[in-house]
Design a protein around this motif. Structure first.
Motif, PDB file in Angstrom:
ATOM      1  N   LYS A  69       3.486  -4.970 -15.291  1.00 51.50           N
ATOM      2  CA  LYS A  69       3.340  -5.270 -16.662  1.00 51.50           C
ATOM      3  C   LYS A  69       3.048  -7.313 -16.301  1.00 51.50           C
ATOM      4  O   LYS A  69       3.137  -7.467 -14.882  1.00 51.50           O
ATOM      5  N   SER A  70       2.561  -8.105 -16.795  1.00 50.34           N
ATOM      6  CA  SER A  70       2.590  -9.393 -17.021  1.00 50.34           C
ATOM      7  C   SER A  70       3.466  -9.951 -16.116  1.00 50.34           C
ATOM      8  O   SER A  70       4.850 -10.403 -16.354  1.00 50.34           O
ATOM      9  N   GLY A  71       2.669 -10.674 -14.627  1.00 54.19           N
ATOM     10  CA  GLY A  71       4.359 -11.544 -14.392  1.00 54.19           C
ATOM     11  C   GLY A  71       3.833 -10.693 -12.962  1.00 54.19           C
ATOM     12  O   GLY A  71       4.820 -11.338 -11.754  1.00 54.19           O
ATOM     13  N   ASP A  72       3.544  -9.726 -12.916  1.00 59.35           N
ATOM     14  CA  ASP A  72       4.302  -8.958 -11.661  1.00 59.35           C
ATOM     15  C   ASP A  72       4.038  -8.886 -10.129  1.00 59.35           C
ATOM     16  O   ASP A  72       3.101  -9.891 -10.455  1.00 59.35           O
ATOM     17  N   ASP A  73       4.059  -9.177  -9.643  1.00 57.49           N
ATOM     18  CA  ASP A  73       3.904  -9.717  -8.144  1.00 57.49           C
ATOM     19  C   ASP A  73       2.785  -8.146  -7.872  1.00 57.49           C
ATOM     20  O   ASP A  73       3.036  -7.176  -7.373  1.00 57.49           O
ATOM     21  N   LEU A  74       2.182  -8.324  -7.612  1.00 52.84           N
ATOM     22  CA  LEU A  74       0.861  -7.956  -6.994  1.00 52.84           C
ATOM     23  C   LEU A  74       0.691  -7.025  -5.528  1.00 52.84           C
ATOM     24  O   LEU A  74       0.774  -5.655  -5.159  1.00 52.84           O
ATOM     25  N   SER A  75       1.396  -8.393  -4.749  1.00 51.61           N
ATOM     26  CA  SER A  75       1.306  -7.595  -3.638  1.00 51.61           C
ATOM     27  C   SER A  75       2.504  -6.758  -3.220  1.00 51.61           C
ATOM     28  O   SER A  75       2.679  -6.187  -2.216  1.00 51.61           O
ATOM     29  N   GLY A  76       3.743  -7.337  -3.824  1.00 56.55           N
ATOM     30  CA  GLY A  76       4.971  -6.259  -3.605  1.00 56.55           C
ATOM     31  C   GLY A  76       5.150  -5.121  -4.336  1.00 56.55           C
ATOM     32  O   GLY A  76       5.664  -4.494  -3.874  1.00 56.55           O
ATOM     33  N   SER A  77       4.227  -4.632  -5.294  1.00 53.67           N
ATOM     34  CA  SER A  77       4.606  -3.964  -6.335  1.00 53.67           C
ATOM     35  C   SER A  77       3.502  -3.039  -5.145  1.00 53.67           C
ATOM     36  O   SER A  77       3.899  -1.900  -4.864  1.00 53.67           O
ATOM     37  N   ILE A  78       1.854  -3.499  -4.598  1.00 55.03           N
ATOM     38  CA  ILE A  78       0.893  -2.359  -3.787  1.00 55.03           C
ATOM     39  C   ILE A  78       2.302  -2.101  -2.122  1.00 55.03           C
ATOM     40  O   ILE A  78       1.991  -1.285  -1.833  1.00 55.03           O
ATOM     41  N   GLY A  79       3.128  -2.996  -2.189  1.00 55.40           N
ATOM     42  CA  GLY A  79       3.615  -3.147  -0.613  1.00 55.40           C
ATOM     43  C   GLY A  79       4.497  -1.969  -0.923  1.00 55.40           C
ATOM     44  O   GLY A  79       4.816  -1.097  -0.271  1.00 55.40           O
ATOM     45  N   LYS A  80       5.356  -1.878  -1.870  1.00 54.73           N
ATOM     46  CA  LYS A  80       6.411  -1.042  -2.284  1.00 54.73           C
ATOM     47  C   LYS A  80       6.101   0.406  -2.479  1.00 54.73           C
ATOM     48  O   LYS A  80       6.392   1.341  -1.877  1.00 54.73           O
ATOM     49  N   TYR A  81       4.377   0.972  -3.221  1.00 48.30           N
ATOM     50  CA  TYR A  81       4.226   1.507  -3.486  1.00 48.30           C
ATOM     51  C   TYR A  81       3.708   2.818  -1.914  1.00 48.30           C
ATOM     52  O   TYR A  81       4.133   3.749  -1.508  1.00 48.30           O
ATOM     53  N   TYR A  82       3.289   1.383  -0.496  1.00 49.60           N
ATOM     54  CA  TYR A  82       3.160   2.320   0.425  1.00 49.60           C
ATOM     55  C   TYR A  82       3.840   2.543   1.624  1.00 49.60           C
ATOM     56  O   TYR A  82       3.923   3.011   2.605  1.00 49.60           O
ATOM     57  N   GLU A  83       5.164   1.879   0.879  1.00 50.06           N
ATOM     58  CA  GLU A  83       5.723   2.354   1.900  1.00 50.06           C
ATOM     59  C   GLU A  83       6.495   3.731   2.404  1.00 50.06           C
ATOM     60  O   GLU A  83       6.390   3.821   3.634  1.00 50.06           O
ATOM     61  N   SER A  84       6.642   4.425   1.272  1.00 42.90           N
ATOM     62  CA  SER A  84       6.685   6.052   1.600  1.00 42.90           C
ATOM     63  C   SER A  84       5.616   7.069   0.878  1.00 42.90           C
ATOM     64  O   SER A  84       6.115   7.991   0.724  1.00 42.90           O
ATOM     65  N   ILE A  85       4.556   6.206   0.816  1.00 38.47           N
ATOM     66  CA  ILE A  85       3.814   7.436  -0.144  1.00 38.47           C
ATOM     67  C   ILE A  85       3.243   8.217   0.646  1.00 38.47           C
ATOM     68  O   ILE A  85       2.978   8.400   1.744  1.00 38.47           O
ATOM     69  N   THR A  86       3.686   9.435  -0.030  1.00 36.37           N
ATOM     70  CA  THR A  86       2.835  10.904   0.791  1.00 36.37           C
ATOM     71  C   THR A  86       1.980  11.369  -0.042  1.00 36.37           C
ATOM     72  O   THR A  86       1.479  11.054  -1.618  1.00 36.37           O
ATOM     73  N   ASN A  87       1.219  11.729   0.820  1.00 34.98           N
ATOM     74  CA  ASN A  87      -0.540  12.773  -0.876  1.00 34.98           C
ATOM     75  C   ASN A  87       0.309  12.905  -1.653  1.00 34.98           C
ATOM     76  O   ASN A  87      -0.309  13.697  -2.675  1.00 34.98           O
ATOM     77  N   GLU A  88       1.791  14.209  -1.298  1.00 30.07           N
ATOM     78  CA  GLU A  88       2.530  14.627  -2.392  1.00 30.07           C
ATOM     79  C   GLU A  88       2.411  14.482  -3.578  1.00 30.07           C
ATOM     80  O   GLU A  88       2.244  14.737  -5.000  1.00 30.07           O
ATOM     81  N   GLU A  89       2.950  13.298  -3.382  1.00 30.06           N
ATOM     82  CA  GLU A  89       4.490  12.467  -3.972  1.00 30.06           C
ATOM     83  C   GLU A  89       2.203  11.095  -4.990  1.00 30.06           C
ATOM     84  O   GLU A  89       2.271  11.587  -5.966  1.00 30.06           O
ATOM     85  N   ARG A  90       1.462  11.336  -4.151  1.00 28.77           N
ATOM     86  CA  ARG A  90       0.374  10.225  -4.854  1.00 28.77           C
ATOM     87  C   ARG A  90      -0.188  10.973  -5.964  1.00 28.77           C
ATOM     88  O   ARG A  90      -0.327  10.685  -6.967  1.00 28.77           O
ATOM     89  N   ALA A  91      -0.762  12.114  -5.547  1.00 30.73           N
ATOM     90  CA  ALA A  91      -1.244  13.014  -6.743  1.00 30.73           C
ATOM     91  C   ALA A  91      -0.467  13.824  -7.592  1.00 30.73           C
ATOM     92  O   ALA A  91      -0.585  13.445  -8.923  1.00 30.73           O
ATOM     93  N   ARG A  92       1.035  13.682  -7.274  1.00 27.07           N
ATOM     94  CA  ARG A  92       1.551  14.012  -8.710  1.00 27.07           C
ATOM     95  C   ARG A  92       1.905  13.291  -9.956  1.00 27.07           C
ATOM     96  O   ARG A  92       1.833  13.338 -10.490  1.00 27.07           O
TER      97      ARG A  92
END
Length: 373
Positions: A198-221
């Protein structure tokens, strides 16, 4: 009439042609994701300082994205989709933190949790395009068009094209393919992250949080839900058709392929792929579906957890609200009369009008952006 349409589309093709040229010139080294995110966070802090000092309504998130993509995706197409990068902000960032300029040429970063390589600037460009509601042609669809074009006109049928392209689809050898794994993952992750911003969101934080626990299965889902809606990836033919429907119905894909003379009108005035590209384009869509299905182990994908998901009485209404493609009767990848490209064919004056509007908007944006700074 066809000639007039082609002339009109040639102007629009400038806006879309480079969008699918997402394959980078490969870097010699792999960078750290954490370092890239630290620099991205610092860059967005500067963007917030800059907008506050200038008292403008410019979104610091888009200032950040546009700064990062400015060198590798520096053309009118990306300026139209994401807005023009701010030269004044670039000068401000250089004065405050000149080391941040390396973000603009950064390519592969390594995800600490999995060791995977992801093209960082490709990722950020995909995030921005998804945030601006242009995810297909700007991410996986654009890369698929490039890959399909590499075997255009070979005469093979769809299955033959699949066999030709499969070794090069999301392959680990960065120098062997127009669509290496680092690009494929950047496409998926760009859509997944960009669709939540959303407008004003933290780009770095959003990317970092996404990669903390992402798996191939969850990524594809997440990607399947974001792009295709609920799906049974174990039903190969139905899921392949679902992906094709999304790809061929995308307005950006239509305009790009029409401008490159890779789509045309059939006798019923529907937009279809030309013979030389029909099998390759269907093949890359099938490869997209098959790769996602493999990542998911053929599982059904739904909004609800798999163990509790139940058919709902109001399923048709839900489909209408979410934009999920219908799956009961798969159809050929032919676009309907209501598509943007078909409308442009019907009204031959429309491409010229759109071209004029595009140029006018560009001039207005340039004037307003300069006044705002």
């Amino acid at each position: 009439m066809k000639e007039r349409l082609k002339k009109g589309l040639s102007a629009l093709s400038v806006v879309l042609l480079a969008v699918c040229m997402l394959t980078p010139v490969h870097a010699a080294e792999t960078a750290s994701l954490n370092e890239a995110l630290e620099q991205t966070a610092r860059l967005q802090q500067l963007a917030e300082q800059y907008t506050a000092a200038q008292q403008t309504e410019t979104d610091p998130l888009m200032l950040t994205i546009n700064y990062i993509r400015a060198q590798r995706y520096a053309d009118a197409s990306w300026d139209m989709i994401l807005g023009m990068p701010s030269e004044e902000f670039a000068q401000f960032a250089e004065q405050q933190a000149p080391e941040l300029e390396q973000l603009q040429t950064l390519e592969n970063v390594q995800i600490p949790a999995t060791g995977e390589l992801v093209d960082f600037v490709h990722l950020v460009a995909g995030i921005g395009a998804t945030y601006k509601r242009m995810p297909v042609v700007c991410t996986w669809g654009g890369d698929c068009i490039q890959l399909a074009g590499s075997i255009q006109g070979t005469g093979a049928d769809e299955e033959g094209c699949i066999q030709q392209l499969k070794p090069y689809f999301a392959c680990e050898d960065e120098n062997a393919s127009l669509m290496p794994q680092s690009d494929w993952l950047a496409d998926l992750d760009g859509v997944n992250i960009g669709s939540t911003l959303k407008s004003g969101d933290d780009l770095s934080g959003s990317i970092g949080k996404y990669y903390e626990s992402i798996t191939n299965e969850e990524r594809a889902r997440r990607f399947v839900l974001a792009q295709f809606g609920e799906a049974d990836t174990g039903d190969q033919q139905a899921f392949r058709q679902q992906v094709k429907d999304k790809f061929f119905a995308d307005s950006g894909v239509q305009l790009l392929l029409l401008s490159q003379k890779q789509m045309t009108l059939d006798e019923e005035r529907n937009i279809v792929a030309v013979d030389a590209m029909d099998a390759p384009l269907n093949a890359v869509c099938s490869l997209t579906a098959d790769t996602l299905a493999e990542m998911l182990g053929g599982a059904k994908v739904s909004e609800a957890p798999a163990e509790t998901a139940q058919p709902q009485a109001g399923e048709a209404e839900s489909v209408a609200q979410t934009g999920q493609p219908e799956q009961s009767q798969p159809t050929a990848p032919v676009l309907g009369q209501s598509s943007l490209a078909q409308t442009m064919q019907k009204h031959t004056w429309l491409p010229w009008a759109l071209g004029g509007v595009v140029l006018f908007c560009l001039l207005v944006l340039m004037v307003l952006s300069r006044k705002g700074r």
